[in-house]
Design a protein around this motif. Structure first.
Motif, PDB file in Angstrom:
ATOM      1  N   ILE A  41       0.863  -1.179   0.000  1.00  0.00           N
ATOM      2  CA  ILE A  41       0.000   0.000   0.000  1.00  0.00           C
ATOM      3  C   ILE A  41       0.897   1.224   0.000  1.00  0.00           C
ATOM      4  CG2 ILE A  41      -1.704   1.326   1.312  1.00  0.00           C
ATOM      5  CD1 ILE A  41      -2.674  -1.343   2.452  1.00  0.00           C
ATOM      6  N   GLY A  42       0.504   2.237  -0.760  1.00  0.00           N
ATOM      7  CA  GLY A  42       1.262   3.474  -0.770  1.00  0.00           C
ATOM      8  C   GLY A  42       2.254   3.534  -1.917  1.00  0.00           C
ATOM      9  N   VAL A  43       3.189   4.453  -1.786  1.00  0.00           N
ATOM     10  CA  VAL A  43       4.112   4.737  -2.879  1.00  0.00           C
ATOM     11  C   VAL A  43       5.492   5.048  -2.316  1.00  0.00           C
ATOM     12  CG1 VAL A  43       3.475   7.185  -2.936  1.00  0.00           C
ATOM     13  CG2 VAL A  43       4.354   6.125  -4.987  1.00  0.00           C
ATOM     14  N   SER A  44       6.515   4.639  -3.034  1.00  0.00           N
ATOM     15  CA  SER A  44       7.875   4.950  -2.601  1.00  0.00           C
ATOM     16  C   SER A  44       8.129   6.448  -2.776  1.00  0.00           C
ATOM     17  CB  SER A  44       8.895   4.148  -3.420  1.00  0.00           C
ATOM     18  OG  SER A  44       8.917   4.612  -4.751  1.00  0.00           O
ATOM     19  N   TRP A  45       9.107   6.953  -2.052  1.00  0.00           N
ATOM     20  CA  TRP A  45       9.448   8.374  -2.124  1.00  0.00           C
ATOM     21  C   TRP A  45       9.795   8.773  -3.556  1.00  0.00           C
ATOM     22  CZ3 TRP A  45       8.778  12.507   0.737  1.00  0.00           C
ATOM     23  CH2 TRP A  45       9.535  13.649   0.491  1.00  0.00           C
ATOM     24  N   SER A  46      10.581   7.950  -4.227  1.00  0.00           N
ATOM     25  CA  SER A  46      11.012   8.298  -5.584  1.00  0.00           C
ATOM     26  C   SER A  46       9.856   8.284  -6.588  1.00  0.00           C
ATOM     27  CB  SER A  46      12.131   7.363  -6.054  1.00  0.00           C
ATOM     28  OG  SER A  46      11.679   6.034  -6.084  1.00  0.00           O
ATOM     29  N   ASP A  47       8.828   7.492  -6.333  1.00  0.00           N
ATOM     30  CA  ASP A  47       7.688   7.412  -7.246  1.00  0.00           C
ATOM     31  C   ASP A  47       6.536   8.349  -6.870  1.00  0.00           C
ATOM     32  OD1 ASP A  47       8.945   5.489  -8.791  1.00  0.00           O
ATOM     33  OD2 ASP A  47       8.049   3.824  -7.681  1.00  0.00           O
ATOM     34  N   LEU A  48       6.653   9.037  -5.752  1.00  0.00           N
ATOM     35  CA  LEU A  48       5.569   9.902  -5.295  1.00  0.00           C
ATOM     36  C   LEU A  48       5.420  11.103  -6.238  1.00  0.00           C
ATOM     37  CD1 LEU A  48       5.053  10.855  -1.579  1.00  0.00           C
ATOM     38  CD2 LEU A  48       4.362  12.356  -3.395  1.00  0.00           C
ATOM     39  N   ASP A  49       4.243  11.252  -6.838  1.00  0.00           N
ATOM     40  CA  ASP A  49       3.917  12.411  -7.682  1.00  0.00           C
ATOM     41  C   ASP A  49       3.332  13.467  -6.749  1.00  0.00           C
ATOM     42  OD1 ASP A  49       2.729  14.335  -9.316  1.00  0.00           O
ATOM     43  OD2 ASP A  49       1.928  12.869 -10.731  1.00  0.00           O
ATOM     44  N   ALA A  50       4.182  14.365  -6.302  1.00  0.00           N
ATOM     45  CA  ALA A  50       3.796  15.315  -5.255  1.00  0.00           C
ATOM     46  C   ALA A  50       2.593  16.167  -5.639  1.00  0.00           C
ATOM     47  CB  ALA A  50       4.986  16.206  -4.902  1.00  0.00           C
ATOM     48  N   ALA A  51       2.579  16.717  -6.841  1.00  0.00           N
ATOM     49  CA  ALA A  51       1.479  17.602  -7.242  1.00  0.00           C
ATOM     50  C   ALA A  51       0.151  16.862  -7.228  1.00  0.00           C
ATOM     51  CB  ALA A  51       1.757  18.190  -8.619  1.00  0.00           C
ATOM     52  N   ALA A  52       0.121  15.661  -7.788  1.00  0.00           N
ATOM     53  CA  ALA A  52      -1.114  14.880  -7.820  1.00  0.00           C
ATOM     54  C   ALA A  52      -1.537  14.473  -6.411  1.00  0.00           C
ATOM     55  CB  ALA A  52      -0.938  13.656  -8.699  1.00  0.00           C
ATOM     56  N   ALA A  53      -0.571  14.036  -5.599  1.00  0.00           N
ATOM     57  CA  ALA A  53      -0.885  13.591  -4.242  1.00  0.00           C
ATOM     58  C   ALA A  53      -1.413  14.740  -3.387  1.00  0.00           C
ATOM     59  CB  ALA A  53       0.346  12.971  -3.597  1.00  0.00           C
ATOM     60  N   VAL A  54      -0.818  15.923  -3.523  1.00  0.00           N
ATOM     61  CA  VAL A  54      -1.298  17.076  -2.754  1.00  0.00           C
ATOM     62  C   VAL A  54      -2.751  17.362  -3.107  1.00  0.00           C
ATOM     63  CG1 VAL A  54      -1.083  19.584  -2.463  1.00  0.00           C
ATOM     64  CG2 VAL A  54       0.949  18.128  -2.320  1.00  0.00           C
ATOM     65  N   LYS A  55      -3.071  17.358  -4.395  1.00  0.00           N
ATOM     66  CA  LYS A  55      -4.460  17.620  -4.818  1.00  0.00           C
ATOM     67  C   LYS A  55      -5.421  16.580  -4.263  1.00  0.00           C
ATOM     68  CE  LYS A  55      -3.442  20.134  -9.044  1.00  0.00           C
ATOM     69  NZ  LYS A  55      -3.482  20.158 -10.496  1.00  0.00           N
ATOM     70  N   LEU A  56      -5.049  15.307  -4.355  1.00  0.00           N
ATOM     71  CA  LEU A  56      -5.913  14.236  -3.860  1.00  0.00           C
ATOM     72  C   LEU A  56      -6.102  14.323  -2.348  1.00  0.00           C
ATOM     73  CD1 LEU A  56      -4.513  11.314  -6.015  1.00  0.00           C
ATOM     74  CD2 LEU A  56      -6.838  12.261  -6.151  1.00  0.00           C
ATOM     75  N   CYS A  57      -5.032  14.608  -1.643  1.00  0.00           N
ATOM     76  CA  CYS A  57      -5.122  14.677  -0.180  1.00  0.00           C
ATOM     77  C   CYS A  57      -5.878  15.915   0.278  1.00  0.00           C
ATOM     78  CB  CYS A  57      -3.728  14.610   0.435  1.00  0.00           C
ATOM     79  SG  CYS A  57      -2.948  13.000   0.181  1.00  0.00           S
ATOM     80  N   GLU A  58      -5.702  17.026  -0.406  1.00  0.00           N
ATOM     81  CA  GLU A  58      -6.477  18.225  -0.053  1.00  0.00           C
ATOM     82  C   GLU A  58      -7.967  17.987  -0.286  1.00  0.00           C
ATOM     83  OE1 GLU A  58      -4.423  21.248  -2.309  1.00  0.00           O
ATOM     84  OE2 GLU A  58      -3.194  21.802  -0.562  1.00  0.00           O
ATOM     85  N   ALA A  59      -8.316  17.273  -1.363  1.00  0.00           N
ATOM     86  CA  ALA A  59      -9.727  16.949  -1.627  1.00  0.00           C
ATOM     87  C   ALA A  59     -10.277  16.041  -0.534  1.00  0.00           C
ATOM     88  CB  ALA A  59      -9.869  16.291  -3.003  1.00  0.00           C
ATOM     89  N   ALA A  60      -9.495  15.052  -0.121  1.00  0.00           N
ATOM     90  CA  ALA A  60      -9.943  14.149   0.939  1.00  0.00           C
ATOM     91  C   ALA A  60     -10.098  14.896   2.258  1.00  0.00           C
ATOM     92  CB  ALA A  60      -8.962  12.995   1.086  1.00  0.00           C
ATOM     93  N   LEU A  61      -9.171  15.802   2.546  1.00  0.00           N
ATOM     94  CA  LEU A  61      -9.255  16.580   3.791  1.00  0.00           C
ATOM     95  C   LEU A  61     -10.419  17.559   3.779  1.00  0.00           C
ATOM     96  CD1 LEU A  61      -5.507  17.073   4.574  1.00  0.00           C
ATOM     97  CD2 LEU A  61      -7.216  16.231   6.185  1.00  0.00           C
TER      98      LEU A  61
END
Length: 132
Positions: A41-61
């Motif tokens: 589950i989850g993503v490695s640091w090197s594979d983390l797409d920061a821009a996409a993840a920030v958007k998804l997490c802000e929507a969830a929050l």
């Protein structure tokens, strides 16, 4: 210290998903985009797409603003995006709410493994790893 980090991650995070998981698609999308990679589950640091993840997490929050696990995921994504002040605040809020992943994120920031060197404080890092 690396062995201590691995122990904290292995013993705490594997069981944490079940207690805080929500069935919402937004939660799961944020988790899959930004969670620390443990047991598939989850993503490695090197594979983390920061821009996409920030958007998804802000929507969830937006739907669940006080969820400490979502704050931990957001902190990791913000950290990868280089938005350190926001990442630190999200990790701090998550850690203080008792979330183990938030506590590890905050410890990593103080350890400067994934943080700003000016935050480096090994004793504070160990304190947060132990709380996790």
């Amino acid at each position: 210290m690396r062995a201590f980090i691995a122990l904290a991650i292995g013993s705490v995070l594997l069981g944490a998903e079940g207690t805080l998981a929500s069935s919402s698609t937004a939660y799961l999308s944020c988790r899959d985009a930004a969670a620390l990679r443990v047991s598939g589950i989850g993503v490695s640091w090197s594979d983390l797409d920061a821009a996409a993840a920030v958007k998804l997490c802000e929507a969830a929050l937006a739907a669940d603003p006080d969820n400490p696990r979502l704050l931990a995921y957001l902190a990791r994504a913000l950290n990868k995006a280089g938005r350190m002040d926001e990442a630190f605040e999200a990790a701090r809020r998550s850690a203080l709410a008792g979330d183990p992943e938030g506590q590890i994120n905050l410890g990593n920031m103080f350890n400067s493994r994934l943080g700003d060197e000016k935050l480096r404080d090994d004793a504070e890092a160990v304190r947060w790893y132990r709380r996790a």
